[in-house]
Scaffold this motif. Structure first.
Motif, short mmCIF file in Angstrom:
data_model
loop_
_atom_site.label_atom_id
_atom_site.label_comp_id
_atom_site.label_asym_id
_atom_site.label_seq_id
_atom_site.Cartn_x
_atom_site.Cartn_y
_atom_site.Cartn_z
N VAL A 220 -14.18 -0.89 -4.80
CA VAL A 220 -13.31 0.29 -4.20
C VAL A 220 -12.04 0.62 -4.92
O VAL A 220 -11.24 -0.19 -5.11
CB VAL A 220 -13.73 0.54 -2.54
N LYS A 221 -11.82 1.78 -5.23
CA LYS A 221 -10.22 2.41 -5.47
C LYS A 221 -9.52 2.84 -4.58
O LYS A 221 -10.34 3.63 -3.53
CB LYS A 221 -10.24 3.86 -6.36
N LYS A 222 -8.01 2.81 -4.26
CA LYS A 222 -7.53 3.23 -3.57
C LYS A 222 -7.90 5.01 -2.52
O LYS A 222 -7.78 4.61 -1.94
CB LYS A 222 -5.89 3.99 -3.88
N GLU A 223 -8.10 5.67 -4.04
CA GLU A 223 -8.31 6.70 -4.27
C GLU A 223 -9.23 7.54 -2.86
O GLU A 223 -9.72 8.08 -2.65
CB GLU A 223 -8.52 7.66 -5.50
N GLN A 224 -10.44 6.23 -3.06
CA GLN A 224 -11.39 6.58 -2.29
C GLN A 224 -11.54 6.47 -1.05
O GLN A 224 -12.35 6.24 0.14
CB GLN A 224 -13.17 5.15 -2.08
N LEU A 225 -10.34 5.58 -0.31
CA LEU A 225 -9.83 5.26 1.31
C LEU A 225 -9.63 6.64 2.18
O LEU A 225 -9.18 7.23 1.42
CB LEU A 225 -8.92 3.72 1.31
N ARG A 226 -10.38 6.61 2.99
CA ARG A 226 -10.40 7.65 4.45
C ARG A 226 -9.67 7.02 5.67
O ARG A 226 -9.35 7.59 6.28
CB ARG A 226 -11.79 8.10 4.80
N ILE A 282 -11.61 -15.02 2.37
CA ILE A 282 -12.53 -15.29 3.77
C ILE A 282 -13.72 -14.61 3.84
O ILE A 282 -14.89 -14.74 3.82
CB ILE A 282 -12.41 -15.45 4.91
N TYR A 283 -13.41 -13.35 3.24
CA TYR A 283 -14.40 -12.11 3.95
C TYR A 283 -15.08 -11.20 2.32
O TYR A 283 -15.56 -10.18 2.56
CB TYR A 283 -13.81 -10.75 4.99
N GLY A 284 -14.48 -12.18 1.25
CA GLY A 284 -14.82 -11.51 0.29
C GLY A 284 -14.29 -9.86 -0.41
O GLY A 284 -14.54 -9.44 -0.69
N LEU A 285 -12.60 -9.48 0.30
CA LEU A 285 -12.35 -7.71 -0.54
C LEU A 285 -11.59 -8.56 -1.38
O LEU A 285 -11.43 -9.62 -1.92
CB LEU A 285 -11.74 -8.02 0.92
N GLU A 286 -10.90 -7.51 -2.23
CA GLU A 286 -10.28 -7.53 -3.25
C GLU A 286 -8.94 -7.01 -2.83
O GLU A 286 -8.87 -6.09 -1.50
CB GLU A 286 -10.88 -6.87 -4.37
N ILE A 287 -7.39 -7.17 -3.62
CA ILE A 287 -6.80 -6.76 -3.02
C ILE A 287 -6.37 -5.81 -3.93
O ILE A 287 -5.92 -6.14 -5.48
CB ILE A 287 -5.24 -8.71 -2.84
N LEU A 288 -5.73 -4.61 -3.25
CA LEU A 288 -5.98 -3.34 -3.95
C LEU A 288 -4.82 -3.04 -4.18
O LEU A 288 -3.44 -2.74 -4.80
CB LEU A 288 -6.30 -1.52 -3.17
N MET A 289 -3.38 -3.32 -3.17
CA MET A 289 -2.24 -4.25 -3.15
C MET A 289 -1.31 -5.03 -2.93
O MET A 289 -2.04 -5.65 -1.58
CB MET A 289 -1.46 -2.73 -2.12
N ASP A 290 -0.46 -5.48 -3.41
CA ASP A 290 0.02 -6.96 -2.86
C ASP A 290 1.61 -6.63 -1.88
O ASP A 290 2.44 -5.64 -2.85
CB ASP A 290 0.08 -8.09 -3.93
N GLY A 291 1.98 -7.54 -0.82
CA GLY A 291 3.14 -7.04 -0.44
C GLY A 291 4.01 -5.65 -0.22
O GLY A 291 4.64 -5.59 -0.62
N ILE A 292 2.99 -5.45 0.49
CA ILE A 292 2.99 -3.94 1.20
C ILE A 292 4.21 -3.53 2.19
O ILE A 292 4.28 -2.58 2.76
CB ILE A 292 1.47 -2.78 1.21
#
Ligand SMILES: O=C(O)C(=O)C[C@]1(C(=O)O)C=C[C@@H](O)C=C1
Length: 420
Positions: A220-226, A282-292
């Motif tokens: 998933v890309k940042k731009e896809q987030l609603r 733990i939940y199998g997610l990707e880090i889109l942005m770090d230290g936000i």
């Protein structure tokens, strides 16, 4: 890591099993009415635990249950030895008379030794047998705080702060570790209120650097987030970054890791979570942005709570937390604060909360427009141990005019280096 599943046999000879099933391994504790309606069982277990904690094993940790025979080697006959050669060996079956036991023998027996004042001054158990309640699900910052406070503890997830308080009170766990303030978001008022409502003692504090990430399902890309979901404090701590995500609404959930779990469980490709690196793993997610987080110095202070207080000491930096109420009148709060300043005691925190049972005070009903003031509870943390006569005198002085005063705990200050 597991949901609350006490399997220790209770005094009545059966096992209480509160955990639903293995599939709910990560389900946090929620205290249901049925659970709180068994005080007699809990009391029985409490008595057992109080008695057992009187003894200390040779490992330096209090034993959960003291069994006279457990640490004692079987006494066997030492064969083919002349009495003169076996002076240090313990003999039970001795044809030539009763066995002679030397102090050396007693050492090897590993009997529980009596507690000394030194033992009592030690911080409470930090061993692996400690069960520590925290709010949230695995991967929450509170879980990391519990691990920092009590390395190798068994961290027990709870749905709400209240459940964590009750879990300690009901002897289901040994400690609770709960957030009290954050350097960006300020106080966690709910826990201030609960500290007063419950009878637990603050036995320590732990500060944790909070490092937030924006997480989403793989690909998933940042731009896809609603939508971005997280704990309200975490959303507030990332206000700056999140406001730049166009077309994205923010939604509050119970905890950061719970937000990550929610996305994963429902396969939500339009939703991101603000949570920790560990939650991503733990939940199998990707880090889109770090230290936000808006400020890199984002620190949350957690309190360690127990049924019994720690014995205050003077040989290391201690903090004391109190709560009090005052009569209304000019300068009364000034006088209350002066009891500390007069004794050169540094205050580290002051918080006021409305008194729920007495929220309004009518001070003047002679005019048409009735004046009303709020009544407040004042919470203060100061840098001194209750073993310090300055602290004792300050509280004695405060007691002269405070309507109500309670010491919430006198405990070692967290002087450890900050780590996430
Ligand atoms: O949601 C979590 O992960 C928590 O541990 C809760 C909590 C909080 O209550 O402030 C703890 C630390 C962070 O400041 C954000 C959230």
């Amino acid at each position: 890591m597991q949901a609350l599943v006490p399997t220790k046999p209770m005094a009545l000879g059966f096992t209480l099993h509160f955990g639903p099933s293995l599939s709910a391994l990560f389900l946090p504790l929620s205290l249901t009415p049925s659970l709180s309606s068994i005080p007699h069982l809990v009391l029985l277990e409490s008595i057992i635990q109080v008695e057992s904690s009187i003894f200390k094993g040779s490992g330096g940790e209090p034993q959960k249950t003291w069994q006279p025979s457990s640490g004692v080697p079987k006494l066997t006959k030492v064969e083919q030895q002349k009495p003169s050669e076996s002076s240090s060996s313990l003999q039970t079956v001795n044809d030539s008379g009763p066995p002679r036991v030397s102090t050396k023998d007693l050492v090897s027996l590993q009997l529980p030794r009596p507690l000394s004042t030194m033992d009592l001054a030690l911080p409470p158990r930090h061993g692996s047998d400690l069960r520590v309640a925290y709010q949230g699900v695995p991967g929450a910052y509170s879980e990391a705080a519990a691990a920092k406070a009590y390395p190798q503890c068994e961290a027990v997830p709870c749905e709400q702060f209240d459940a964590a308080f009750q879990a300690v009170e009901l002897w289901l766990v040994d400690r609770a570790v709960l957030p009290i303030e954050n350097s960006l978001g300020g106080s966690i008022h709910r826990n201030y209120d609960l500290l007063l409502r419950h009878r637990l003692h603050i036995v320590g504090e732990v500060q944790l650097a909070i490092h937030h990430c924006l997480l989403a399902l793989p690909g998933v890309k940042k731009e896809q987030l609603r939508r971005v979901v997280s704990h309200p404090q975490a959303l507030a701590q990332c206000e700056h970054t999140l406001s730049k995500l166009e077309g994205c609404v923010r939604e509050a959930v119970d905890d950061t890791a719970g937000a990550a779990q929610f996305i994963s469980a429902h396969n939500l490709r339009d939703t991101g979570a603000v949570a920790s690196v560990r939650a991503a793993e733990i939940y199998g997610l990707e880090i889109l942005m770090d230290g936000i987080q808006d400020d890199c110095d984002n620190v949350t202070r957690f309190l360690m709570l127990a049924r019994e207080p720690v014995i205050p000491r003077n040989d290391r930096p201690f903090k004391t937390s109190i709560v009090f109420t005052l009569e209304e009148g000019p300068g009364v709060l000034f006088r209350a604060l002066a009891v500390f300043s007069l004794r050169n005691i540094n205050l580290t925190k002051i918080e006021s909360r409305p008194q729920r049972k007495r929220p309004l005070r009518i001070v003047d009903d002679s005019n048409n427009g009735t004046a009303k003031y709020f009544d407040y509870l004042f919470y203060i943390d100061f840098e001194a141990s209750m073993a310090d006569s300055r602290a004792q005198n300050a509280l004695g002085h405060l007691q002269e005019f405070a309507i109500f005063l309670r010491v919430l705990g006198s405990y070692p200050m967290d002087m450890s280096p900050m780590r996430a």
